[in-house]
Design a protein around this motif. Structure first.
Motif, PDB file in Angstrom:
ATOM      1  N   ASP A 180       0.819  -1.220   0.000  1.00 37.70           N
ATOM      2  CA  ASP A 180       0.000   0.000   0.000  1.00 37.70           C
ATOM      3  C   ASP A 180       0.850   1.266   0.000  1.00 37.70           C
ATOM      4  O   ASP A 180       0.507   2.258  -0.659  1.00 37.70           O
ATOM      5  CB  ASP A 180      -0.923   0.000   1.228  1.00 37.70           C
ATOM      6  N   SER A 181       1.955   1.253   0.724  1.00 43.96           N
ATOM      7  CA  SER A 181       2.783   2.459   0.803  1.00 43.96           C
ATOM      8  C   SER A 181       3.394   2.810  -0.550  1.00 43.96           C
ATOM      9  O   SER A 181       3.518   3.996  -0.899  1.00 43.96           O
ATOM     10  CB  SER A 181       3.894   2.280   1.843  1.00 43.96           C
ATOM     11  N   ILE A 182       3.759   1.788  -1.330  1.00 43.38           N
ATOM     12  CA  ILE A 182       4.304   2.034  -2.673  1.00 43.38           C
ATOM     13  C   ILE A 182       3.204   2.540  -3.599  1.00 43.38           C
ATOM     14  O   ILE A 182       3.429   3.440  -4.420  1.00 43.38           O
ATOM     15  CB  ILE A 182       4.947   0.761  -3.243  1.00 43.38           C
ATOM     16  N   LEU A 183       2.009   1.993  -3.457  1.00 43.26           N
ATOM     17  CA  LEU A 183       0.888   2.467  -4.275  1.00 43.26           C
ATOM     18  C   LEU A 183       0.587   3.931  -3.998  1.00 43.26           C
ATOM     19  O   LEU A 183       0.296   4.707  -4.923  1.00 43.26           O
ATOM     20  CB  LEU A 183      -0.353   1.615  -4.002  1.00 43.26           C
ATOM     21  N   VAL A 184       0.665   4.309  -2.735  1.00 45.80           N
ATOM     22  CA  VAL A 184       0.449   5.719  -2.379  1.00 45.80           C
ATOM     23  C   VAL A 184       1.488   6.596  -3.062  1.00 45.80           C
ATOM     24  O   VAL A 184       1.164   7.666  -3.611  1.00 45.80           O
ATOM     25  CB  VAL A 184       0.503   5.902  -0.846  1.00 45.80           C
ATOM     26  N   ASP A 185       2.747   6.160  -3.054  1.00 44.27           N
ATOM     27  CA  ASP A 185       3.820   6.936  -3.686  1.00 44.27           C
ATOM     28  C   ASP A 185       3.639   7.007  -5.206  1.00 44.27           C
ATOM     29  O   ASP A 185       3.935   8.035  -5.825  1.00 44.27           O
ATOM     30  CB  ASP A 185       5.184   6.322  -3.352  1.00 44.27           C
ATOM     31  N   ILE A 186       3.157   5.936  -5.807  1.00 41.62           N
ATOM     32  CA  ILE A 186       2.921   5.942  -7.254  1.00 41.62           C
ATOM     33  C   ILE A 186       1.804   6.927  -7.604  1.00 41.62           C
ATOM     34  O   ILE A 186       1.922   7.712  -8.548  1.00 41.62           O
ATOM     35  CB  ILE A 186       2.576   4.524  -7.750  1.00 41.62           C
ATOM     36  N   ARG A 187       0.731   6.876  -6.822  1.00 44.33           N
ATOM     37  CA  ARG A 187      -0.385   7.786  -7.085  1.00 44.33           C
ATOM     38  C   ARG A 187       0.034   9.241  -6.908  1.00 44.33           C
ATOM     39  O   ARG A 187      -0.496  10.143  -7.580  1.00 44.33           O
ATOM     40  CB  ARG A 187      -1.545   7.465  -6.146  1.00 44.33           C
ATOM     41  N   ALA A 188       0.993   9.480  -6.011  1.00 41.47           N
ATOM     42  CA  ALA A 188       1.482  10.837  -5.774  1.00 41.47           C
ATOM     43  C   ALA A 188       2.574  11.232  -6.768  1.00 41.47           C
ATOM     44  O   ALA A 188       3.118  12.338  -6.691  1.00 41.47           O
ATOM     45  CB  ALA A 188       2.018  10.955  -4.347  1.00 41.47           C
TER      46      ALA A 188
END
Length: 253
Positions: A180-188
């Protein structure tokens, strides 16, 4: 000495007897699992996925010389595995044994890439991305990024093992396993997260040889990521591998 784990003998007329026995069996099974499993639950899922893919794409063909029997090993038996856990355990055990027989000297040896659609320098590129993260990512986030790169390498192994017959699911599954933390960074649109996405874009592009619906996915990702990385010289340097790999891949395709 092992502690005495036998449940107390229920007295006659004990309404909770069946519950007590069930609880005991569950606890005992959990204890056995902890003792025999060398992997954490997350790692075990990853290993299970890799072994199942190996079983269906490689081991099944090594179990029989008859086409009909190979179909049974590749399709029928895995279906039974999804219905019965003991069959699944047998499938994974056979796949693990088969892999060990193919790589008897070292479990860390990487499959050659010369029979796959991946660039021949893929292993070196993944290692450079790993080293880049080690040097650039803060310690609070490093673990998640290294895990993501390790999963990327696992995907590359699956592609290498399958050769030109790689299935789309083996490549697309990486996206469902990202934390989830990587997905958050990708979306940002954080540069370091976009880098690993760019590397996966190369893998996505290998699907275009066999699957019409994937055409343009990787190329579009690479073009958009390059725009987002403007003004990030360190990231752009690491980005050169997926960019060049994409150019070479499309020229070859």
């Amino acid at each position: 000495m092992q502690p005495n784990v036998l449940p107390p003998t229920p007295s006659s007329g004990d309404d909770n007897a069946s519950v007590s026995v069930a609880d005991f069996v569950s606890a005992a099974m959990a204890t056995v699992s902890d003792q025999i499993s060398p992997f954490s639950p997350h790692e075990l899922k990853s290993k299970d996925f890799e072994l199942m893919h190996h079983f269906c794409t490689v081991t099944a063909d090594a179990m029989s010389v008859q086409r009909e029997m190979r179909h049974v090993w590749r399709v029928v038996i895995p279906k039974e595995g999804y219905r019965h856990s003991f069959v699944m355990h047998g499938i994974l055990a056979i796949a693990a044994t088969h892999k060990a027989s193919l790589l008897p000297n070292s479990r860390k040896i990487l499959p050659p890439l010369d029979k796959s659609f991946l660039p021949l320098d893929t292993w070196d590129a993944i290692r450079r991305l790993h080293d880049f993260y080690q040097a650039e990512i803060p310690s609070t986030s490093l673990k998640h990024y290294i895990e993501t790169v390790d999963m990327l390498q696992d995907t590359a192994k699956l592609i290498a093992q399958a050769g030109v017959y790689v299935e789309a699911g083996a490549i697309l599954a990486w996206m469902y396993r990202i934390g989830d933390s990587i997905l958050v960074d990708i979306r940002a649109h954080r540069p370091h997260a976009l880098l690993v996405l760019a590397y996966n874009a190369v893998f996505l592009s290998t699907l275009e040889k066999n699957f019409w619906y994937s055409r343009g996915w990787g190329k579009q990702l690479i073009e958009e990521i390059e725009i987002k990385l403007a003004g990030e010289p360190k990231c752009l340097e690491i980005f050169q591998w997926p960019k060049q790999a994409m150019i070479d891949l499309f020229h070859w395709l």
